[in-house]
Design a protein around this motif. Structure first.
Motif, mmCIF file in Angstrom:
data_model
loop_
_atom_site.group_PDB
_atom_site.id
_atom_site.type_symbol
_atom_site.label_atom_id
_atom_site.label_comp_id
_atom_site.label_asym_id
_atom_site.label_seq_id
_atom_site.Cartn_x
_atom_site.Cartn_y
_atom_site.Cartn_z
ATOM 1 N N THR A 54 0.754 -1.377 -0.001
ATOM 2 C CA THR A 54 0.237 -0.056 0.063
ATOM 3 C C THR A 54 0.958 1.185 0.173
ATOM 4 O O THR A 54 1.642 1.470 1.118
ATOM 5 C CB THR A 54 -0.900 0.162 1.418
ATOM 6 O OG1 THR A 54 -1.717 -1.074 1.259
ATOM 7 C CG2 THR A 54 -1.614 1.306 1.334
ATOM 8 N N THR A 55 0.837 1.993 -1.032
ATOM 9 C CA THR A 55 1.349 3.322 -1.173
ATOM 10 C C THR A 55 0.611 4.514 -0.748
ATOM 11 O O THR A 55 -0.402 4.716 -1.224
ATOM 12 C CB THR A 55 1.915 3.478 -2.596
ATOM 13 O OG1 THR A 55 2.935 2.434 -2.894
ATOM 14 C CG2 THR A 55 2.943 4.690 -2.715
ATOM 15 N N PHE A 56 1.121 5.259 0.218
ATOM 16 C CA PHE A 56 0.514 6.702 0.624
ATOM 17 C C PHE A 56 1.274 7.746 -0.299
ATOM 18 O O PHE A 56 2.469 7.794 -0.607
ATOM 19 C CB PHE A 56 0.809 6.828 2.083
ATOM 20 C CG PHE A 56 0.325 5.632 2.879
ATOM 21 C CD1 PHE A 56 -1.023 5.810 3.260
ATOM 22 C CD2 PHE A 56 0.800 4.526 3.533
ATOM 23 C CE1 PHE A 56 -1.992 4.586 3.859
ATOM 24 C CE2 PHE A 56 0.200 3.567 4.283
ATOM 25 C CZ PHE A 56 -1.267 3.726 4.469
ATOM 26 N N PRO A 57 0.579 8.917 -0.040
ATOM 27 C CA PRO A 57 1.254 9.933 -0.753
ATOM 28 C C PRO A 57 2.633 10.339 -0.155
ATOM 29 O O PRO A 57 3.105 10.100 0.777
ATOM 30 C CB PRO A 57 0.303 11.276 -0.298
ATOM 31 C CG PRO A 57 -0.990 10.374 0.073
ATOM 32 C CD PRO A 57 -0.819 9.145 0.278
ATOM 33 N N GLY A 58 3.371 10.709 -1.101
ATOM 34 C CA GLY A 58 4.908 10.759 -0.909
ATOM 35 C C GLY A 58 5.765 9.665 -1.151
ATOM 36 O O GLY A 58 7.119 9.627 -1.254
ATOM 37 N N GLY A 59 5.051 8.587 -1.535
ATOM 38 C CA GLY A 59 5.721 7.147 -1.807
ATOM 39 C C GLY A 59 5.956 6.164 -0.669
ATOM 40 O O GLY A 59 6.343 5.182 -0.843
ATOM 41 N N ARG A 60 5.514 6.623 0.570
ATOM 42 C CA ARG A 60 5.739 5.456 1.566
ATOM 43 C C ARG A 60 5.048 4.435 1.430
ATOM 44 O O ARG A 60 3.966 4.504 1.187
ATOM 45 C CB ARG A 60 5.438 6.356 2.983
ATOM 46 C CG ARG A 60 5.588 5.301 4.081
ATOM 47 C CD ARG A 60 5.220 6.236 5.609
ATOM 48 N NE ARG A 60 3.974 6.853 5.504
ATOM 49 C CZ ARG A 60 2.955 6.028 5.995
ATOM 50 N NH1 ARG A 60 2.869 4.947 6.476
ATOM 51 N NH2 ARG A 60 1.781 7.061 6.093
ATOM 52 N N THR A 61 5.376 3.287 1.275
ATOM 53 C CA THR A 61 4.815 2.045 1.154
ATOM 54 C C THR A 61 5.020 1.014 2.246
ATOM 55 O O THR A 61 6.027 0.772 2.634
ATOM 56 C CB THR A 61 5.150 1.464 -0.136
ATOM 57 O OG1 THR A 61 5.087 2.381 -1.206
ATOM 58 C CG2 THR A 61 4.503 0.309 -0.564
ATOM 59 N N VAL A 62 3.699 0.448 2.756
ATOM 60 C CA VAL A 62 3.840 -0.652 3.697
ATOM 61 C C VAL A 62 3.238 -1.911 3.229
ATOM 62 O O VAL A 62 2.743 -1.797 2.067
ATOM 63 C CB VAL A 62 2.822 -0.267 4.778
ATOM 64 C CG1 VAL A 62 3.467 1.325 5.531
ATOM 65 C CG2 VAL A 62 1.420 -0.043 4.445
ATOM 66 N N THR A 63 3.668 -2.917 3.867
ATOM 67 C CA THR A 63 3.530 -4.189 3.215
ATOM 68 C C THR A 63 2.423 -5.046 4.432
ATOM 69 O O THR A 63 1.916 -4.523 5.123
ATOM 70 C CB THR A 63 4.672 -5.079 3.183
ATOM 71 O OG1 THR A 63 5.332 -5.182 4.312
ATOM 72 C CG2 THR A 63 5.514 -4.266 2.184
ATOM 73 N N PHE A 64 2.242 -6.418 3.686
ATOM 74 C CA PHE A 64 1.380 -7.360 4.572
ATOM 75 C C PHE A 64 1.792 -7.545 6.051
ATOM 76 O O PHE A 64 2.938 -7.944 6.331
ATOM 77 C CB PHE A 64 1.190 -8.381 3.918
ATOM 78 C CG PHE A 64 0.233 -9.575 4.393
ATOM 79 C CD1 PHE A 64 -1.286 -9.314 4.025
ATOM 80 C CD2 PHE A 64 0.451 -10.457 5.309
ATOM 81 C CE1 PHE A 64 -2.216 -10.198 4.713
ATOM 82 C CE2 PHE A 64 -0.594 -11.423 5.808
ATOM 83 C CZ PHE A 64 -1.861 -11.020 5.383
ATOM 84 N N GLU A 65 0.719 -7.172 7.103
ATOM 85 C CA GLU A 65 1.065 -7.490 8.352
ATOM 86 C C GLU A 65 0.077 -8.269 9.217
ATOM 87 O O GLU A 65 0.215 -9.151 10.112
ATOM 88 C CB GLU A 65 1.414 -6.228 9.224
ATOM 89 C CG GLU A 65 2.564 -5.501 8.799
ATOM 90 C CD GLU A 65 4.124 -6.338 9.285
ATOM 91 O OE1 GLU A 65 3.906 -7.036 10.010
ATOM 92 O OE2 GLU A 65 4.718 -5.861 8.568
ATOM 93 N N ALA A 66 -0.890 -8.360 8.475
ATOM 94 C CA ALA A 66 -2.515 -8.844 9.011
ATOM 95 C C ALA A 66 -2.150 -10.421 9.357
ATOM 96 O O ALA A 66 -2.303 -11.123 8.546
ATOM 97 C CB ALA A 66 -3.602 -8.583 8.538
ATOM 98 N N GLY A 67 -2.088 -10.891 10.665
ATOM 99 C CA GLY A 67 -1.851 -12.292 11.089
ATOM 100 C C GLY A 67 -0.774 -12.736 10.335
ATOM 101 O O GLY A 67 -0.691 -14.238 10.087
ATOM 102 N N LYS A 68 0.360 -12.160 10.332
ATOM 103 C CA LYS A 68 1.441 -12.661 9.631
ATOM 104 C C LYS A 68 2.241 -13.824 10.247
ATOM 105 O O LYS A 68 2.663 -14.631 9.675
ATOM 106 C CB LYS A 68 2.479 -11.562 9.431
ATOM 107 C CG LYS A 68 3.330 -11.655 8.516
ATOM 108 C CD LYS A 68 4.412 -10.411 8.382
ATOM 109 C CE LYS A 68 5.594 -10.466 7.158
ATOM 110 N NZ LYS A 68 6.433 -9.330 7.057
ATOM 111 N N ALA A 69 1.942 -13.792 11.529
ATOM 112 C CA ALA A 69 2.393 -15.008 12.384
ATOM 113 C C ALA A 69 1.784 -16.333 12.234
ATOM 114 O O ALA A 69 2.301 -17.523 12.506
ATOM 115 C CB ALA A 69 2.621 -14.732 13.932
ATOM 116 N N GLY A 70 0.445 -16.240 11.601
ATOM 117 C CA GLY A 70 -0.304 -17.361 11.303
ATOM 118 C C GLY A 70 -1.640 -16.866 11.022
ATOM 119 O O GLY A 70 -2.428 -16.312 11.732
ATOM 120 N N GLN A 71 -2.335 -17.768 9.950
ATOM 121 C CA GLN A 71 -3.827 -17.301 9.573
ATOM 122 C C GLN A 71 -4.404 -18.360 10.258
ATOM 123 O O GLN A 71 -4.526 -19.471 10.068
ATOM 124 C CB GLN A 71 -3.774 -17.410 7.962
ATOM 125 C CG GLN A 71 -2.935 -16.187 7.480
ATOM 126 C CD GLN A 71 -3.363 -14.718 7.577
ATOM 127 O OE1 GLN A 71 -4.509 -14.732 7.858
ATOM 128 N NE2 GLN A 71 -2.573 -13.976 7.928
#
Length: 379
Positions: free
Chosen positions: A176-193
């Motif tokens: 997900t890219t926000f204004p200015g170019g900052r991009t975050v990635t997947f974290e939801a339940g990353k330790a286990g779905q």
């Protein structure tokens, strides 16, 4: 695994690998055309698109500790006053790189390949005004999938006289890219779905959706373009099950569609007594031998006078998204049903549902089996 919350949805590579008969680690790299493209919308209106950066300061982010506000990116597609201007990009270069680099078979492709995908909406062009506003459709994508993966549907709906809000559920997307170019990635339940993660995602998405609706209602620009009495929600995978969970609880959402989403939990908080439709691959047909029993368990709680359960022969989990057409263009495995065909089917049935329940237009397509679409079974 195609439509449940599991480690296989942590990145696009494993979603695509589920469609392949060749193990991902054994697959060779592929080449692809320099430009990928989405099917053009078929409605009478030209389409515009703009992106909104919204911040909900009333709640901390549910997936990342220490972030005291929930940030969202939302794409708005709408009927445009006229053509012209720059075509809206499909994804940002940063998002394209994270998607492409997450697929071993695409390692030799340029990182910005998906950023160059041909879309059909003008960027930030003037909206066409309508007395009373346009009906609103909220879109919620699958877990790990960007909101962009529902662009083919969004452009179609906008071309047919709807304003569309596609929500990027931050940290639930591969990028997900926000204004200015900052991009975050997947974290939801990353330790286990787990099913618990799925239930949490539905709650998070309900809050995200209600917040977005609040912001649109307060916006001088968008409020005048929306008919707040005619709102529906359409979601894919986790987005679809979230739409189903939210429908009976929301006072604003009048109807909803679940595209191939497994239910967590399989019993909603309240019965669904509003118009509701679910469309899935054959794993979701009634009494499917235990392949996915959540639809069988959920269906008795759909108590409204109007409801439909459809399955599409030959479809896979991503057949209801842009990946149906983009995968073959990238040289990746495709579903048994042709991608253009599956997008046409999804557009036809979901648009008919919206036209019936938000515009009051009779839709014979939804009355029973259609010779136009013999792949579709209606239960």
């Amino acid at each position: 695994m195609r439509n449940t919350l599991s480690p296989s949805i942590l990145a696009l590579s494993t979603v695509l690998a589920a469609l392949s008969t060749v193990p991902a680690q054994a697959a060779v790299s592929v080449t692809a055309p320099s430009v990928t493209a989405l099917p053009a919308p078929t409605g009478d209106h030209r389409v515009g698109k703009t992106d909104l950066h919204l911040i909900d300061t009333s709640r901390p982010d549910p997936w990342v500790a220490g972030r005291n506000a929930r940030e969202l990116m939302v794409s708005i597609w709408y009927p445009a006053r006229k053509a012209g201007g720059r075509i809206a990009p499909y994804v940002t270069p940063q998002e394209s790189e994270l998607i492409i680099r997450g697929v071993p078979q695409l390692k030799d492709l340029p990182a910005d390949t998906l950023a160059k995908t041909t879309t059909h909406a003008g960027a930030d062009v003037a909206a066409l005004k309508r007395k009373g506003g346009w009906p609103l459709v909220v879109l919620s994508p699958g877990m790990s999938l960007p909101r962009a993966t529902m662009t083919s549907l969004a452009e179609e709906f906008a071309s047919r006289g709807y304003l569309v809000a596609g929500i990027e559920h931050t940290y639930e997307s591969v990028a997900t890219t926000f204004p200015g170019g900052r991009t975050v990635t997947f974290e939801a339940g990353k330790a286990g779905q787990t099913p618990e993660t799925g239930a949490k995602a539905a709650q998070v998405r309900a809050a995200d959706t209600e917040f977005v609706l609040d912001q649109l209602a307060r916006s001088k620009r968008w409020n005048r373009l929306i008919d707040e009495k005619r709102i529906a929600m359409v979601g894919h995978s986790v987005g679809g099950q979230s739409a189903a969970q939210l429908l009976p609880l929301s006072t604003r959402i009048k109807a909803a569609v679940n595209l191939d989403g497994t239910y967590y939990p399989s019993t909603p908080a309240k019965p669904l007594d509003k118009p509701f439709m679910m469309i899935g691959n054959p794993r979701h047909q009634p009494k499917s031998g235990g392949k996915d029993g959540s639809w069988d368990a959920f269906w008795p709680h759909v108590t409204g006078d109007w409801k439909r359960w459809l399955t599409v022969n030959g479809a896979e989990h991503t057949s209801f998204t842009d990946y149906a057409v983009l995968q073959p263009q990238l040289g990746l495995p495709k579903a048994p049903i042709d991608g253009e065909r599956s997008i046409k089917i999804t557009r036809a049935y979901v648009t008919a549902f919206l036209d019936l329940h938000l515009k009051g237009q009779r839709q014979p397509l939804l009355d029973g089996p259609s010779p136009r679409f013999p792949e579709v079974k209606m239960w």
